[in-house]
Design an enzyme around this catalytic site. Structure first.
Site: not given
Lengths: 313, 313
Positions: B210, B252, B212, B243, B18-19
């Site tokens: 979560h 991430n 990065h 990003c 997803r991300d």
């Protein structure tokens, strides 16, 4: 943080001019090296490992050690360190008026034989001769223990062996040691344990930690070293300095990323991060390729962006 | 380690499908997505964030959410999470029999407006409607708090604001929260403080972090979160997911690098690292470019190299 041993200040030794440039295939012209070191000298770094007084045949990329040491501007408050592999190197280093000599041995004999053509015992014998030469010079003598957290050939290196080598180095008259994760094998638990154990045995000893980011754990390992009392860090501008055994992998912990982390945490480094980033920006043109540092690409955490006009989910 | 709150086991939620794929410019064919998720399902991961039930216009790269959810093999023991932005998305997600719904709001209103077209208050109103829809379904509802450690437009986001949003989310009936360092601004001290504060107020609450790696601090922040009691981590295979505000910067935290660090430390992840690395090796061909993960390039710390025939200093 919940830790007791943490200090509000740390000192960074930038090893890019030596450890970084050493493995570059392109020879960086002497004037460029001098320009790099002079830029680093004005950032507030505690130390700079400027070059290596090794045989020009063994490491042609650093064959200009004398010219570099004589060409740089020696800024007050910065210690200029050089790597010295043998007696002749020590004499050359003293002749250049260096502040600190860094000796290297390997905790793993197979790595020592492959990399230095010497076992740890053979290195220790040589160090005794070198210390005879430096005696009375006022030059600080540090010894770096390679593969202190594991050997790419042998695997595990027992803590007992590293502690025993430290003990022998101190008996010879070495004044500081560096625990080196030469090929980026260390994990945070191991770093915590060896740092704590070393500092608990020799609380007065200047212990530096030298980390690589080969498996992404560089800053995590630095953090945990700091949590366990370490205040001296080797790092390399731009993250320069790869690992010859892992092509494509990143190398040394990146100086500006390390400084950025500590400064963001409120831990003083004495370094002007903007100047350090400006120095890092010199690297790609100097060495002909991109470097792994992150902050130079993303900007610091304080960077602000303009609001986009429109944006989607 | 010196810390009291550390746990011997952690759970990883891989958000790459997803991300990670969300911001890829190339549309990854549905069958490739299914192949990726199926590969992840067999690694021992606790959760996989498989897709987003958002508008196909807003995020065309994930326009095949239903086909993906119906095409994957649902492996027992793995929770399949989907992102849901609104009521319609919730209905679509429930129709696909997902295990968990992840809602997203931003702690910073300027980031919320730019990214979601909603302030935090507006998001909370919408979440109330979504929770009406999921009520009685047995589906777990998590909420991710974006920019919990800082906003790329506004800068500092006060802890008080994040804690107050958490409180409101729990009052609505949300069952878990994720503290998200959306643009990689967090530093270890901040992560330690917010994790400790959140868990001390709601010790029973499933809190995920979560992170990065935008400024290289990804694993350092993960380590310090774990030291302060966090056992649930979002991470992305290969470090996929950049990003949008920092071109060239990494995204991430990389799943296989995170699993590698914890496993090397003796902290169980339940993940078969070899299988995870094999899944990461699928990515460059799938998305058409290299990914930032380190372990996939360097090998694990346990990797042994043959002794070189000859070697120089």
């Amino acid at each position: 943080m919940t830790e007791a041993n943490t200090q509000a200040r740390v000192a960074i030794n930038d090893v890019a001019p030596r450890d970084g440039l050493q493995i570059e295939s392109r020879f960086v012209p002497t004037q460029e090296k001098i320009r790099l070191i002079d830029a680093l000298s004005r950032t507030g770094l505690a130390k700079i490992e400027a070059t290596s007084f090794t045989s020009p045949k063994a490491i042609p990329s650093l064959r200009d050690a004398e010219e570099v040491m004589r060409g740089i501007e020696r800024v007050s408050g910065v210690d200029y360190v050089v790597l010295v592999p043998n007696e002749k190197g020590a004499e050359r280093a003293l002749a250049c008026g260096v502040d600190e000599i860094n000796l290297v041995l390997s905790a793993s004999d197979s790595h020592g034989r492959a990399n230095l053509r010497m076992t740890a015992e053979q290195s220790l014998e040589r160090f005794a001769n070198i210390l005879e030469i430096t005696k009375g010079s006022g030059v600080f003598v540090n010894a770096s223990i390679s593969t202190a957290f594991g050997c790419p050939f042998e695997g595990e290196v027992p803590f007992k062996r590293v502690l025993s080598i430290t003990e022998k180095l101190l008996a010879l008259g070495v004044q500081g040691i560096s625990l080196c994760d030469t090929t980026g094998m260390a994990n945070p638990r191991q770093v915590a344990d060896l740092c704590r154990e070393t500092l608990s045995r020799w609380p007065w000893l200047p212990v530096t930690i030298h980390l690589h980011n080969t498996r992404g754990m560089g800053l995590a390992n630095a953090l945990v070293a700091w949590q366990n009392g370490i205040t001296r860090f080797d790092a390399s501008l731009g993250g320069l300095g790869g690992c010859p055994y892992a092509p494509g992998a990143t190398g040394n912990v990146c100086s500006e990323d390390l400084v950025h982390m500590f400064e963001q945490m409120g831990v003083g480094t004495g370094v002007d991060l903007d100047r350090l980033i400006a120095a890092a920006e010199l690297l790609p043109a100097m060495i002909g390729h991109d470097v792994p540092g992150q902050v130079v690409k993303a900007g610091t955490s304080d960077r602000r962006y303009p609001l986009p006009e429109t944006a989607n989910g």
